[in-house]
Design a protein around this motif. Structure first.
Motif, short mmCIF file in Angstrom:
data_model
loop_
_atom_site.label_atom_id
_atom_site.label_comp_id
_atom_site.label_asym_id
_atom_site.label_seq_id
_atom_site.Cartn_x
_atom_site.Cartn_y
_atom_site.Cartn_z
N ILE A 1 0.83 -1.20 0.00
CA ILE A 1 0.00 0.00 0.00
C ILE A 1 0.87 1.25 0.00
CG2 ILE A 1 -1.67 1.31 1.37
CD1 ILE A 1 -2.90 -1.40 2.17
N ALA A 2 1.97 1.23 0.77
CA ALA A 2 2.87 2.39 0.80
C ALA A 2 3.47 2.65 -0.59
CB ALA A 2 3.97 2.17 1.82
N MET A 3 3.85 1.58 -1.28
CA MET A 3 4.42 1.74 -2.63
C MET A 3 3.38 2.31 -3.60
SD MET A 3 7.53 1.07 -2.35
CE MET A 3 8.01 1.06 -4.05
N GLN A 4 2.12 1.92 -3.41
CA GLN A 4 1.05 2.45 -4.26
C GLN A 4 0.95 3.97 -4.11
OE1 GLN A 4 -1.25 1.37 -6.47
NE2 GLN A 4 -2.28 3.33 -6.53
N PHE A 5 0.96 4.44 -2.87
CA PHE A 5 0.76 5.87 -2.65
C PHE A 5 2.03 6.67 -2.97
CE2 PHE A 5 -2.76 4.20 -0.03
CZ PHE A 5 -3.77 4.79 -0.76
N PHE A 6 3.20 6.15 -2.66
CA PHE A 6 4.42 6.86 -3.03
C PHE A 6 4.63 6.84 -4.54
CE2 PHE A 6 5.81 6.02 1.46
CZ PHE A 6 5.79 7.35 1.84
N GLY A 7 4.25 5.77 -5.19
CA GLY A 7 4.31 5.72 -6.65
C GLY A 7 3.35 6.72 -7.28
N LEU B 1 2.48 9.55 -5.92
CA LEU B 1 3.12 10.85 -5.72
C LEU B 1 4.19 11.08 -6.78
CD1 LEU B 1 3.58 13.42 -4.01
CD2 LEU B 1 5.20 12.07 -2.67
N LEU B 2 5.02 10.09 -7.01
CA LEU B 2 6.07 10.20 -8.02
C LEU B 2 5.48 10.43 -9.41
CD1 LEU B 2 9.09 9.99 -8.72
CD2 LEU B 2 8.72 7.54 -9.02
N HIS C 1 5.71 17.87 -15.47
CA HIS C 1 7.00 18.52 -15.69
C HIS C 1 7.92 17.77 -16.65
CE1 HIS C 1 5.96 21.32 -12.57
NE2 HIS C 1 5.74 20.33 -11.73
N THR C 2 7.89 16.46 -16.62
CA THR C 2 8.90 15.70 -17.34
C THR C 2 8.33 14.82 -18.44
OG1 THR C 2 10.15 15.62 -15.29
CG2 THR C 2 10.86 14.15 -17.05
N LEU C 3 7.38 13.97 -18.08
CA LEU C 3 6.87 12.97 -19.01
C LEU C 3 5.41 13.23 -19.35
CD1 LEU C 3 8.37 9.85 -17.23
CD2 LEU C 3 9.27 11.00 -19.25
N SER C 4 4.93 12.54 -20.36
CA SER C 4 3.52 12.65 -20.71
C SER C 4 2.72 11.64 -19.89
CB SER C 4 3.33 12.36 -22.20
OG SER C 4 3.62 11.00 -22.47
N HIS C 5 1.42 11.77 -19.90
CA HIS C 5 0.55 10.83 -19.19
C HIS C 5 0.76 9.41 -19.70
CE1 HIS C 5 -1.42 14.69 -18.51
NE2 HIS C 5 -1.91 14.15 -17.41
N ARG C 6 0.88 9.28 -21.00
CA ARG C 6 1.04 7.95 -21.61
C ARG C 6 2.34 7.30 -21.17
NH1 ARG C 6 -0.08 7.73 -27.77
NH2 ARG C 6 -2.15 7.98 -26.91
N ALA C 7 3.44 8.06 -21.14
CA ALA C 7 4.74 7.50 -20.75
C ALA C 7 4.72 7.04 -19.30
CB ALA C 7 5.84 8.53 -20.98
N VAL C 8 4.10 7.83 -18.43
CA VAL C 8 4.01 7.44 -17.01
C VAL C 8 3.13 6.20 -16.85
CG1 VAL C 8 3.20 8.18 -14.74
CG2 VAL C 8 4.50 9.75 -16.16
#
Length: 125
Positions: A84-90, A92-93, A100-107
């Motif tokens: 669950i922690a990885m889900q929420f920190f992921g 956030l990332l 700022h960096t990538l497109s929605h599709r790339a993420v």
């Protein structure tokens, strides 16, 4: 002569409609108009089922994990906590990377690849 189905744009916030008319006088010709808001709500509903379903139902396996690995309940339950922690920190990332960096599709593709590694990795261990 029969014309192929064409996509027509709609400025009123409705998903584009498909013109399926076989002939101008056909009574069976219908257009499918689904409001864009309904499509977004439906997609969010399916996304939440796919995201939070496995996370919160994984607790069913904790007693079996405890027994299989011969560990205390707190150690077996920590697997669910880390997941669950990885889900929420992921999330956030991903939220920081998208504008700022990538497109929605790339993420989304990167997230799908990480999930693939997460599910396939333990099967190789």
């Amino acid at each position: 002569a029969r014309q192929p189905a064409t996509m027509k744009g709609s400025p009123d916030g409705i998903v584009p409609e498909v013109d399926t008319t076989a002939a101008p006088d056909s009574k069976s010709a219908r257009t499918c108009r689904i409001p864009q808001n309904a499509v977004i709500v439906g997609a969010c509903f399916v996304s939440h089922i796919a995201t939070f379903g496995p996370l919160y139902s994984f607790g069913v396996f904790v007693p079996e994990l405890k027994e299989h690995f011969d560990v205390e309940l707190s150690v077996a339950a920590s697997i669910v906590s880390v997941m669950i922690a990885m889900q929420f920190f992921g999330s956030l990332l991903a939220g920081l990377l998208i504008p700022h960096t990538l497109s929605h599709r790339a993420v989304a593709f990167a997230g799908a690849f990480v999930v693939l590694l997460g599910y396939a990795g333990p099967s190789l261990a």
